[in-house]
Design an enzyme around this catalytic site. Structure first.
Site, mmCIF file in Angstrom:
data_model
loop_
_atom_site.group_PDB
_atom_site.id
_atom_site.type_symbol
_atom_site.label_atom_id
_atom_site.label_comp_id
_atom_site.label_asym_id
_atom_site.label_seq_id
_atom_site.Cartn_x
_atom_site.Cartn_y
_atom_site.Cartn_z
ATOM 1 N N LYS A 113 -8.114 -9.693 31.266
ATOM 2 C CA LYS A 113 -9.469 -10.431 31.338
ATOM 3 C C LYS A 113 -10.467 -10.112 31.076
ATOM 4 C CE LYS A 113 -5.985 -13.187 34.332
ATOM 5 N NZ LYS A 113 -5.235 -12.128 34.835
HETATM 6 C C1 LIG Z 1 -4.377 -13.406 34.031
HETATM 7 C C2 LIG Z 1 -2.984 -11.996 33.508
HETATM 8 C C3 LIG Z 1 -2.007 -12.065 32.738
HETATM 9 C C4 LIG Z 1 -1.670 -13.941 32.343
HETATM 10 O O1 LIG Z 1 -2.317 -14.291 31.411
HETATM 11 P P1 LIG Z 1 -2.724 -16.652 31.624
HETATM 12 O O2 LIG Z 1 -3.953 -15.743 30.911
HETATM 13 O O3 LIG Z 1 -3.245 -16.534 32.573
HETATM 14 O O4 LIG Z 1 -1.534 -16.597 30.709
HETATM 15 C C5 LIG Z 1 -0.984 -11.397 32.668
HETATM 16 N N1 LIG Z 1 -0.528 -10.368 32.550
HETATM 17 C C6 LIG Z 1 -1.977 -9.524 33.401
HETATM 18 C C7 LIG Z 1 -1.798 -8.696 33.658
HETATM 19 C C8 LIG Z 1 -3.014 -10.864 33.749
HETATM 20 O O5 LIG Z 1 -3.973 -10.350 34.497
#
Ligand SMILES: *Cc1c(COP(=O)(O)O)cnc(C)c1O
Length: 472
Positions: A113
C-alpha cells in the site's frame, strides 16, 4: 482526460478533483472515460526507463490537469531509494519454474500500500495547495491501511489525520509503527471496541453533512482513484523486468481483498500491456474466487468474514470491484447501478452468462488458499530457495503454482514483508531469524502517542474540534 462515475449520474471531472474524492456523489466509483492505449512502439520506448520515469509517463496520461514539471517533481520526490530501499523501487526475483516475486513491500510500512499511499500524500499536498484548501482525513484501520496512510501524510501541509484503531487488537509491531510517529498532524485514537466499531464511527462522522463540511472531512480508502493509478505503474515495470520483447506475455497473481491491486493490473491489460492472465488469489474469505470461477458474486457481512493469518485479505465485499463490472457490462451504468444498489442492501448477483468473457476476454482466473496452505507454502519456498515470503504473498504463490500452465510466467505480487507477521512465520518454519529493515529495528521500544476513547462518535468529533480550525 475526464473522469466519470460507474453509475453514470456524476458530471465529468478533472483528475485533481477526483483525487480528493471518495465515492462519487451518485454512489459509484470514478474512472477515466477511456483507458489510454499503449502500442508496441510505446512499450519499446518505455522498456528501459527507470521506475520514476515510467511512473511519470504513465501518470501523465491520466493526470492531465497537473503541470508536467509538477507531476515529475511529485513522482521524483515519492519514489526515492531512501523511501523504498533500492534503486528498482519494485525489484523482481525468481523463485524458480517461471514463478517470480514482485517486491512491492519495501516502503516505509513494509506493505504494498505504500507504493500508492506515498504518491497520494505528495499529490494531496500539491492539489490542496493549488486549490487553497485543507483536509481532515479520518480513517479506521486494523493495521496496514492506517499505517500506510499515516506514513504517507505525516508532516504534510494542510492535512490532519485522525486514525481510529481497535484497542488491543493490532499486533505489537503494527501498534509501534503507528503510535511511535511524532508528527503534529497525526492523531492516533484507540477505540474501546472492534474494527467494525471504528468503521461505524468514521461513517457516522462522514454522514453528518454539516460536520463534514465544517471540518473538510475526507478519506484515503482503497477506492481512491489516485491509489489505483499509482499501482498501474508496477505492472508495466514487472512486465519489462521479466520479458525481453513485447512478443512475450506474462501472468500476474495477486493476493486480493478489496480488488484494488489487481484492478490496476486489469487496467494495465486494458491499456495494451501483454498480460496473459490476471489471477486473483483469496484466503478463506473467498468471495472473489467464487465470482471468477462461475460468475456468482455473493458478498458477505462482517460477521461472516473469517479472521485469518492473512488478515489484510479478510474482506468479503470488494470495494473496487464495481470498476471491473462496469467494463464487463459494456459501461451499462443503469445495470451497474441496479446490481450495486442490491449489494448495498445485502444482496449478491449472478453473471454466469458472462463467465467466458470474464476468463477469456478479460483474462481473469482465481484460486483460494487456507491457513494450512499458506504455512505449507512458506515452508516449501523457504526450504527450496531460502526465500522468506509473508502469509499474504504465500496465498498468491500457492494459487499461482496450482493454476500455472505449461511454460507460463507468473509474477506474484509480494504484498507485505514477513517481518510484519512474525508469529505466522514462526508457525510455518520455526525459529528462523526474520530480517527487518533498519528503520523498523527497534520501533517497539519507542514512546507511543495514542489517546484512548470509549466507543462513541461524539468523543472522536470532540477530538477533531480540539485540533482543527473550522472552515468559516
Ligand atoms: C491491502 C492488502 C491486500 C489486499 O489488496 P486489495 O487491493 O485490497 O485487493 C493484500 N495483502 C496485503 C498485505 C495488504 O495489505
Amino acid at each position: 482526460m475526464k473522469y466519470i462515475s460507474t453509475r453514470g449520474q456524476t458530471e465529468p471531472m478533472a483528475f485533481s478533483d477526483v483525487l480528493l474524492m471518495g465515492l462519487a456523489p451518485d454512489g459509484g466509483l470514478m474512472l477515466p472515460e477511456q483507458y489510454p492505449q499503449i502500442d508496441a512502439a510505446k512499450l519499446n520506448e518505455w522498456r528501459n526507463l527507470s521506475y520514476q520515469a515510467l511512473a511519470y509517463e504513465i501518470m501523465s496520461l491520466f493526470a492531465t490537469d497537473i503541470a508536467s514539471d509538477d507531476l515529475k517533481d511529485i513522482v521524483n520526490r515519492t519514489y526515492t531509494v531512501e523511501a523504498f530501499g533500492n534503486e528498482d523501487i519494485v525489484p523482481v526475483r525468481e523463485l524458480g519454474n517461471g514463478i517470480h516475486i514482485l517486491g512491492l513491500s519495501n516502503g516505509p510500512t513494509l506493505a504494498f500500500k505504500d507504493i500508492a499511499m506515498q504518491f497520494l500524500g505528495n499529490a494531496f499536498e500539491y492539489v490542496l495547495k493549488q486549490k487553497g484548501e485543507r483536509i481532515t482525513i479520518i480513517g479506521a484501520t486494523s493495521g496496514d491501511t492506517g499505517s500506510a496512510a499515516e506514513y504517507a501524510l505525516r508532516g504534510k501541509e494542510n492535512v490532519e489525520v485522525f486514525m481510529l484503531s481497535p484497542q488491543g487488537k493490532m499486533s505489537e509491531f503494527q501498534r509501534a509503527q503507528m503510535y511511535s510517529l511524532t508528527d503534529k498532524n497525526i492523531h492516533n485514537i484507540a477505540i474501546d471496541g472492534m474494527f467494525d466499531d471504528c468503521q461505524d464511527i468514521v461513517k457516522a462522522l462522514q454522514e453528518d453533512a454539516d460536520f463534514k463540511a465544517k471540518y473538510s472531512l475526507g478519506t484515503v480508502n482503497s477506492i481512491n482513484w489516485g491509489r489505483i493509478l499509482a499501482q498501474i505503474v508496477y505492472y508495466f515495470k514487472a512486465y519489462f523486468a521479466t520479458t525481453s520483447t513485447n512478443e512475450q506475455k506474462v501472468s500476474f497473481c495477486v493476493p486480493s481483498g478489496n480488488f484494488g491491486n489487481i484492478c490496476a493490473g486489469h487496467i494495465a491489460r486494458e491499456m495494451g500491456l501483454p498480460v496473459e492472465r490476471l489471477i486473483v488469489a483469496t484466503n478463506e474469505n473467498d468471495v472473489l474466487n467464487e465470482f471468477f470461477n462461475g460468475g456468482s458474486y455473493q458478498p458477505r457481512p462482517a460477521d461472516k468474514t473469517y479472521v485469518t493469518s492473512s488478515p489484510s485479505m479478510d474482506i468479503s465485499k470488494a470495494s473496487n470491484f464495481e470498476r471491473f463490472i462496469y467494463l464487463l457490462l459494456g459501461k451499462d451504468t443503469q445495470k451497474v447501478n441496479e446490481l450495486f444498489q442490491g449489494v448495498k442492501s445485502g444482496k449478491g448477483f449472478e453473471l454466469a452468462e458472462l463467465s467466458q468473457t470474464i476468463n477469456e476476454r478479460f483474462g481473469f482466473a482465481a484460486g483460494k488458499s487456507t491457513h494450512a496452505n499458506r504455512l505449507a507454502t512458506i515452508k516449501a519456498v523457504y526450504e527450496a530457495t531460502g526465500d522468506l515470503i509473508d502469509p499474504h504473498t504465500a496465498d498468491g504463490v500457492k494459487v499461482a503454482k496450482e493454476l500455472q500452465k505449461n511454460g507460463e510466467i507468473i509474477v506474484c505480487a509480494e504484498t507485505a514483508l514477513p517481518a510484519k507477521f512474525a508469529e505466522t512465520m514462526q508457525e510455518a518454519i520455526g525459529e528462523v531469524a526474520i530480517p527487518r529493515p533498519a528503520h523498523t529495528q527497534d520501533i517497539e521500544s519507542l514512546p507511543q502517542h495514542v489517546i484512548k476513547l470509549d466507543n462513541q462518535a461524539s468523543l472522536v468529533a470532540d477530538e477533531i474540534v480540539k485540533h482543527v480550525e473550522p472552515i468559516a
